[in-house]
Scaffold this active site. Structure first.
Site, PDB file in Angstrom:
ATOM      1  N   SER A 406      26.876 -27.391   2.498  1.00 44.31           N
ATOM      2  CA  SER A 406      27.121 -26.217   3.336  1.00 44.31           C
ATOM      3  C   SER A 406      27.626 -26.608   4.724  1.00 44.31           C
ATOM      4  O   SER A 406      28.377 -25.872   5.349  1.00 44.31           O
ATOM      5  CB  SER A 406      25.836 -25.425   3.532  1.00 44.31           C
ATOM      6  OG  SER A 406      25.275 -25.083   2.294  1.00 44.31           O
ATOM      7  N   HIS A 427      33.056 -25.945  -1.493  1.00 43.28           N
ATOM      8  CA  HIS A 427      31.949 -25.107  -1.028  1.00 43.28           C
ATOM      9  C   HIS A 427      31.988 -23.760  -1.737  1.00 43.28           C
ATOM     10  O   HIS A 427      32.853 -22.927  -1.466  1.00 43.28           O
ATOM     11  CB  HIS A 427      32.045 -24.945   0.503  1.00 43.28           C
ATOM     12  CG  HIS A 427      30.916 -24.154   1.079  1.00 43.28           C
ATOM     13  ND1 HIS A 427      31.074 -23.269   2.098  1.00 43.28           N
ATOM     14  CD2 HIS A 427      29.598 -24.117   0.752  1.00 43.28           C
ATOM     15  CE1 HIS A 427      29.903 -22.718   2.382  1.00 43.28           C
ATOM     16  NE2 HIS A 427      28.998 -23.217   1.584  1.00 43.28           N
ATOM     17  N   GLU A 439      35.760 -22.597  -0.641  1.00 40.64           N
ATOM     18  CA  GLU A 439      36.280 -23.364   0.493  1.00 40.64           C
ATOM     19  C   GLU A 439      36.514 -24.796  -0.004  1.00 40.64           C
ATOM     20  O   GLU A 439      35.592 -25.432  -0.520  1.00 40.64           O
ATOM     21  CB  GLU A 439      35.246 -23.392   1.630  1.00 40.64           C
ATOM     22  CG  GLU A 439      35.545 -22.430   2.763  1.00 40.64           C
ATOM     23  CD  GLU A 439      34.534 -22.559   3.897  1.00 40.64           C
ATOM     24  OE1 GLU A 439      34.956 -22.768   5.028  1.00 40.64           O
ATOM     25  OE2 GLU A 439      33.317 -22.445   3.648  1.00 40.64           O
ATOM     26  N   ASN A 477      30.598 -21.081   7.434  1.00 43.15           N
ATOM     27  CA  ASN A 477      29.264 -21.274   8.010  1.00 43.15           C
ATOM     28  C   ASN A 477      29.339 -21.576   9.504  1.00 43.15           C
ATOM     29  O   ASN A 477      28.436 -21.235  10.260  1.00 43.15           O
ATOM     30  CB  ASN A 477      28.518 -22.391   7.275  1.00 43.15           C
ATOM     31  CG  ASN A 477      27.902 -21.873   5.981  1.00 43.15           C
ATOM     32  OD1 ASN A 477      27.701 -20.674   5.820  1.00 43.15           O
ATOM     33  ND2 ASN A 477      27.622 -22.768   5.050  1.00 43.15           N
TER      34      ASN A 477
END
Ligand code: NAI
Length: 653
Positions: A406, A427, A439, A477
């Site tokens: 992450s 991701h 991602e 994130n």
């Protein structure tokens, strides 16, 4: 070459639309179709007409790229009126997709026959519009009221079998679509005057109570979007007013929607998703085959990723820490895949094959045949590096090695592999077999071949790929951390978590940032903050509210309390005086005089934060284009699609 052609044989006219790739109703197609219909509509030497297309589909919709600068062509409903008003019957010969304007064209014809497997729908609502060529008036003349409402307000297509059941089509071709269409045309010709939908009554006239209940349901799921309600209003008019009056209202509504901010934003998203940036030069590197893919770790993400791979027909090998964990992972995957089977997302045969091919083990050697391996173990650098060392020892030398981290630095993970060019970040978002975003985190050493294989994997999984560079949290994130941090500052300055969450929901997020944290669990981020504490720059503002909440053992829903409290396993939290007390103490400790904020002020601040972090992400080259950030925020973080994403809004200011 002309996209619309016609031939007449034995008194049967066959019109063919040939406009690759999907026979969209572009200005040129519409113009030619209109002229042709003016020419032949009154020709009594023609007994019947077949409306056909070439290529892999019937007309799959309007040409969205023309919607911002609309070509000057006859109104589509006029063209369709000419078709319906023709002296001889038209049969729509449908295969592939009949979507939007395509289905409206088919409904303007007098009969409809489809190949098995055809999908028919009115997805205009997805781009903030409605079927604005008399589609909303004709539809309830073919299908029951409730189904008409569902089709236009959800935009979900139906398959040929369902379409036949509903009355949307007259027949499904059994063997030879063209021959059976011709037979249908002969039959319609023999029946005399064509059956014109605009002259027919609706299938059902709902009573006031049914109308009100249907309206309430649409309003509830529309959550701030205009188009679902406008679609509903059109169907309501169609079933309560004379057809021409309903059509006049539909025209007012479609023109209002076409130029609306929401429709513009939705068109932007539609294009942005289809045009996420591709790394330069990647096209010269064909992707590797992906017959078997490995997954390390069968927890929440690993099991979801394994399911996603299986749904795409890719064989999976999953390795866990020990035999018990491997068995537990196997059960977890079987249960998620089983739910997909129930929902019709995979066939029984597909399910059986996927489970038969599914290898679970506690031995990394099981990965020796994998074309790629995706790691989804604990979010810890040492654990991940250790996993990659083991993968390096057992995998084929050219297998792609991906981490689903992450936040962690994928460059540091790649270092431990002899050939770091095959390492990349992939991701996924939870639930990984549902969420559409992937991602793709490009390290300093990822090769173009590795990128190309990763894009190919995204395509097989039907996910939208967005490339990100390495940084703490990549695009999504990192942006979320920035506005979450600032939201905590807002708490110190004068607002409460429930006010932040309410402001976000009013803006269109499905849930607020504090509700979301409670759902995901607060402990992982707390662990990260504790690890970072010794090296944190004391001159940078830091809020301790979240830490103090975690110190009480409040890790969110799973512990019955977090930012909110969840009594007796309730899924919806209630504000908790303990949390408010901590917030007030922290305000006082930092010397803030608490000032209330309106929900618009709260949202403006969150948005401003997303935008300034987004700008940094662009300046650092982490994202390749602003629209990629919008795609990430909309597909991965609940940003309301009809607002087009933070960077889109920044640009419009
Ligand atoms: P989890 O705790 O549910 O699952 C991790 C699994 O890895 C456990 O089943 C554990 O037994 C296994 N494992 C640990 N070390 C292993 C090893 N050496 N070999 C084989 N298996 C091992 O964690 P979760 O939530 O699935 O997260 C996994 C990764 O995905 C983390 O890096 C996380 O940051 C990332 N991630 C998590 C998301 C989420 O929503 N939870 C979203 C996107 C990424």
């Amino acid at each position: 070459m002309s996209p619309v052609s016609m031939k007449i044989e034995n008194g049967i006219a066959t019109v063919t639309i040939d406009h690759p790739p999907v026979n969209a109703l572009s200005g040129k197609v519409r113009n030619e179709l209109h002229q042709l219909m003016e020419k032949i509509g009154k020709d009594s030497s023609i007994r019947a007409g077949l409306m056909t297309t070439t290529g892999r589909t019937f007309v799959a919709g309007a040409d969205i790229s023309e919607m911002d600068n609309r070509p000057e062509v006859p109104e589509l409903y006029d063209t369709f009126d000419l078709i319906e008003g023709s002296v001889f019957p038209w049969v729509a010969v449908i295969h592939g997709y009949a979507l939007g304007g395509g289905l409206e064209l088919a409904m303007a014809c007098h009969k409809r026959i489809a190949a098995p497997g055809t999908m028919l729908g009115l997805p205009e609502v997805n781009i903030g519009l409605l079927p604005g060529a008399a589609g909303t008036v004709r539809l309830p003349r073919l299908v029951p009221f409730k189904d008409a409402v569902d089709m236009v307000t959800t935009g979900k297509p139906v398959n040929a079998k369902k379409a036949l059941e509903l009355g949307l089509i007259d027949a499904i071709a059994e063997k030879d679509l063209m021959a059976e269409a011709l037979a249908l045309a002969e039959k319609a010709a023999a029946a005399g005057e064509p059956r014109r939908l605009m002259d027919l009554p609706v299938r059902e006239t709902p009573d006031a109570e049914t109308l009100a209940a249907a309206e309430a349901e649409v309003r509830k799921s529309a959550r701030g979007q205009d188009a679902p309600m406008e679609n509903f209003d059109c169907i309501r008019d169609a079933v309560t007013l004379p057809a021409r009056e309903a059509l006049a209202n539909e025209q007012v509504r479609i023109h209002k929607l076409l130029d609306s901010e929401q429709a513009k934003a939705l068109r932007y998203m539609f294009m942005s998703e289809r045009h996420t940036a591709r790394p330069e030069g990647m096209e010269k590197h064909p992707p590797a085959e992906l017959n078997r893919v490995g997954v390390v770790g069968g927890g929440l993400m690993g099991a979801g990723i394994a399911t996603a791979l299986m749904l795409a027909g890719i064989a999976v090998t999953l390795v866990e820490r020990d035999a018990d964990a491997a068995n537990a992972a196997r059960e977890r995957v079987a249960s998620t895949l089983g739910a997909s089977l129930k929902r019709g997302l995979i066939s029984q045969a597909g399910y059986d094959r996927a489970m038969a091919d599914f290898v679970t083990s506690s031995d990394y050697a099981a990965f020796s045949h994998a074309d790629a391996v995706i790691e989804a173990v604990f979010e810890n650098m040492d654990v991940k590096r250790d996993v990659f060392r083991q993968l390096d020892a057992v995998t084929k030398p050219d297998a792609v090695l991906a981490s689903n981290t992450s936040y962690l630095d994928v460059n540091q993970i790649a270092e431990v592999v002899k050939d770091p060019s095959r390492v990349i970040g992939l991701h996924f978002f939870s639930p990984a077999h549902v969420m559409k975003l992937l991602e793709i985190v490009r390290t300093d050493t990822s090769s173009l071949k590795t990128l190309s294989t990763s894009f190919s994997l995204a395509k097989k999984l039907k996910k939208t790929p967005v490339v990100a560079g390495v940084c703490d949290g990549f695009i999504g994130n990192r942006t979320m951390s920035a506005y979450r941090r600032d939201a905590d500052f807002m708490l110190e300055e004068g607002v409460l978590p429930q006010e932040v969450d309410a402001a976000m929901k009013k803006f269109g997020f499905p849930m607020g940032i504090y509700e979301m944290q409670d759902m995901a669990g607060l402990d992982i981020n707390w662990g990260r903050r504790k690890r970072e504490a010794p090296t944190r720059d004391p001159s940078i503002r830091y809020s301790s509210i979240a830490d103090r909440i975690c110190e009480l053992g409040r890790y969110g829903q799973k512990t019955g309390a977090g930012w909110y409290s969840y009594e007796d396993g309730a899924r919806k939290g209630t504000p908790d005086p303990i949390v408010e007390k901590i917030i007030l103490e922290e305000s006082a400790r930092h010397g803030f005089t608490r000032k209330p904020m309106t929900s618009d002020e709260i949202m403006a601040r969150i948005l401003g934060n997303m935008q300034s972090e987004g700008q940094k992400i662009l300046d650092e080259g982490i994202a390749l284009q602003p629209s990629d950030i919008d795609v990430v925020m909309v597909l991965g973080y609940g940003f309301p699609r009809y607002r087009g994403g933070p960077m889109y809004l920044a640009n419009k200011r």
